[in-house]
Scaffold this active site. Sequence first.
Site, PDB file in Angstrom:
ATOM      1  N   LYS A 188      -1.598  10.704   8.233  1.00 21.21           N
ATOM      2  CA  LYS A 188      -1.774   9.272   7.956  1.00 21.21           C
ATOM      3  C   LYS A 188      -2.230   8.509   9.207  1.00 21.21           C
ATOM      4  O   LYS A 188      -2.699   7.375   9.104  1.00 21.21           O
ATOM      5  CB  LYS A 188      -0.460   8.646   7.458  1.00 21.21           C
ATOM      6  N   PRO A 215      -7.018   5.270  -3.940  1.00 16.73           N
ATOM      7  CA  PRO A 215      -7.193   5.069  -2.505  1.00 16.73           C
ATOM      8  C   PRO A 215      -5.858   5.250  -1.787  1.00 16.73           C
ATOM      9  O   PRO A 215      -4.810   4.946  -2.346  1.00 16.73           O
ATOM     10  CB  PRO A 215      -7.658   3.605  -2.407  1.00 16.73           C
ATOM     11  N   ASN A 240       6.264   6.195 -11.547  1.00 15.99           N
ATOM     12  CA  ASN A 240       7.285   7.086 -10.986  1.00 15.99           C
ATOM     13  C   ASN A 240       8.621   6.353 -10.880  1.00 15.99           C
ATOM     14  O   ASN A 240       8.726   5.187 -11.250  1.00 15.99           O
ATOM     15  CB  ASN A 240       6.830   7.648  -9.632  1.00 15.99           C
ATOM     16  N   ILE A 258      -3.618   3.767   0.632  1.00 18.98           N
ATOM     17  CA  ILE A 258      -3.495   2.419   1.223  1.00 18.98           C
ATOM     18  C   ILE A 258      -3.085   2.504   2.693  1.00 18.98           C
ATOM     19  O   ILE A 258      -3.695   1.874   3.566  1.00 18.98           O
ATOM     20  CB  ILE A 258      -2.466   1.577   0.421  1.00 18.98           C
ATOM     21  N   LYS A 284      -5.435   1.522 -27.812  1.00 13.15           N
ATOM     22  CA  LYS A 284      -4.380   2.526 -27.819  1.00 13.15           C
ATOM     23  C   LYS A 284      -4.941   3.874 -28.269  1.00 13.15           C
ATOM     24  O   LYS A 284      -5.665   3.941 -29.271  1.00 13.15           O
ATOM     25  CB  LYS A 284      -3.252   2.086 -28.755  1.00 13.15           C
TER      26      LYS A 284
HETATM   27  N1  CTP Z   1       0.646   5.913   0.439  1.00  8.31           N
HETATM   28  C1  CTP Z   1      -0.313   4.926   0.271  1.00  8.31           C
HETATM   29  N2  CTP Z   1      -1.293   5.110  -0.661  1.00  8.31           N
HETATM   30  C2  CTP Z   1      -1.356   6.214  -1.402  1.00  8.31           C
HETATM   31  C3  CTP Z   1      -0.374   7.217  -1.243  1.00  8.31           C
HETATM   32  C4  CTP Z   1       0.616   7.029  -0.325  1.00  8.31           C
HETATM   33  O1  CTP Z   1      -0.242   3.908   0.956  1.00  8.31           O
HETATM   34  N3  CTP Z   1      -2.313   6.356  -2.290  1.00  8.31           N
HETATM   35  C5  CTP Z   1       1.654   5.719   1.469  1.00  8.31           C
HETATM   36  C6  CTP Z   1       3.060   5.557   0.963  1.00  8.31           C
HETATM   37  O2  CTP Z   1       3.384   4.184   0.779  1.00  8.31           O
HETATM   38  C7  CTP Z   1       3.894   6.180   2.084  1.00  8.31           C
HETATM   39  C8  CTP Z   1       3.005   7.282   2.618  1.00  8.31           C
HETATM   40  O3  CTP Z   1       1.682   6.892   2.251  1.00  8.31           O
HETATM   41  O4  CTP Z   1       4.098   5.286   3.145  1.00  8.31           O
HETATM   42  C9  CTP Z   1       3.294   8.650   2.090  1.00  8.31           C
HETATM   43  O5  CTP Z   1       3.372   8.629   0.680  1.00  8.31           O
HETATM   44  P1  CTP Z   1       3.749   9.945  -0.113  1.00  8.31           P
HETATM   45  O6  CTP Z   1       3.650   9.651  -1.568  1.00  8.31           O
HETATM   46  O7  CTP Z   1       5.019  10.537   0.430  1.00  8.31           O
HETATM   47  O8  CTP Z   1       2.618  10.938   0.351  1.00  8.31           O
HETATM   48  P2  CTP Z   1       1.173  11.243  -0.160  1.00  8.31           P
HETATM   49  O9  CTP Z   1       0.193  10.670   0.814  1.00  8.31           O
HETATM   50  O10 CTP Z   1       1.014  10.817  -1.569  1.00  8.31           O
HETATM   51  O11 CTP Z   1       1.138  12.829  -0.020  1.00  8.31           O
HETATM   52  P3  CTP Z   1       1.755  13.984  -0.987  1.00  8.31           P
HETATM   53  O12 CTP Z   1       1.744  13.414  -2.381  1.00  8.31           O
HETATM   54  O13 CTP Z   1       0.851  15.102  -0.796  1.00  8.31           O
HETATM   55  O14 CTP Z   1       3.136  14.255  -0.479  1.00  8.31           O
END
Ligand code: CTP
Length: 410
Positions: A354, A314, A217, A316, A296
């Site tokens: 969270k 997962p 991303n 995190i 590939k």
């Molecule tokens: N995060 C994480 N591990 C993941 C996804 C997210 O630790 N697999 C953490 C990000 O670092 C951030 C928070 O969770 O602190 C929210 O991340 P975000 O991408 O905004 O949300 P998602 O949990 O992915 O939810 P959604 O995609 O439904 O908005």
Amino acid sequence: MNDLAGKHIVLGLSGGIACYKSAELCRGLSKAGATVQVVMTEAARQFITPVTLQALSNRPVYGSRDVSGFDAREPNGMPHINLSREADAILIAPCSADFMVKLAQGAADDLLSLMCLARPIQSVPLLLAPAMNREMWAHPATQRNMAQLAADGAILLGVGNGFQACGETGDGRMLEPAELLEDLIAFFQPKSLAGQRVLVTAGPTFEAMDPIRGITNHSSGKMGFAIARAAREAGAEVTLVAGPVSLPTPRGVCRVDVRSARDMLEAVVASADSATVFVATAAVADWRPATPSDQKIKKDGSGQPPVLHFTENPDILHTVAQGERARSGRLFCVGFAAESHDLVNHAQAKRERKGVPLLVGNIGPLAFGQDDNEMLLVDAQGVHPLPRAPKLQLARQLIAEIARRTRATA
Ligand code: CTP
């Protein structure tokens, strides 16, 4: 950013080839908002002229053949007293091995050493940026002098490693001007997280489809790196777990580079046990290709794109926030939320999902890759906006907020 606005720095140069870097340092100090008074030893003048430093500091340079310390330009004739009383800090860069000897012995036979001896030791910090050949640096005499200087209250900024003017390679190079500037700016920041161990995730993750391609991303990692820097400036020991980004590591921060979400989880779990604060800024990929190909993926000529199956990564932050350390209050967890719309509702819901006491919301497309941002602090009491500002400034505000909250729960 005017990080040194209102600060008056006496920049001392002793003799060494690194004097050429001091011109850029002088400029950097001025650009950061400081006023700079340069004082040079006679030996420094062999390497760079006072004219250069006068032009860059916009002030006449002190220190001359007249070693008595008296100078007719000063109404009382005593620059060693006046210059040291005005200073918020004295920075000697480069600090030669010989100049260290003088400082360690309290010598006062030229204006720079005289001024250092005459400085009010409690209120005017003395920072030293050593520069010398690697053998001189490693010599027990130099190490002994450094230990003495540290015991006398000087702040040793360390040295760089690499190619030296003499043709040898090793420790002893003066730190780069940008590094010295970062250290000086950090020195003036309040030490609100002293004794804390802060763990930060930053950047995107990269989830491989095959050895060539993957999904990722737009996260640049800038916010997470700014938070790691701000935490370090505040006196914390900082570990930064970074996804694939091309950003320089903030000074004094321990960086662990990872690629995928699972790598990131592993690195985080390894550090979370000893951390007291966890800030999850990383834009972790929510899904990864279920079975990445080890070769590939080639076009097969049918015109049909390959079918990819995904599996969830997962979470995190959630994993750490549900751990024993966080639940018992020994680890303060902060999440981030990158949303595209309806920030307040999404951020509030995400904070609860969270299981973290504090979550920082921002609009992803307005934040990714930018040098500034605006944020929303969300906690159980409500929301509190932080207006648009450079990311480092926001990071310092967030760190001050975390310090306030961890002090309150300690
Ligand atoms: N995060 C994480 N591990 C993941 C996804 C997210 O630790 N697999 C953490 C990000 O670092 C951030 C928070 O969770 O602190 C929210 O991340 P975000 O991408 O905004 O949300 P998602 O949990 O992915 O939810 P959604 O995609 O439904 O908005």
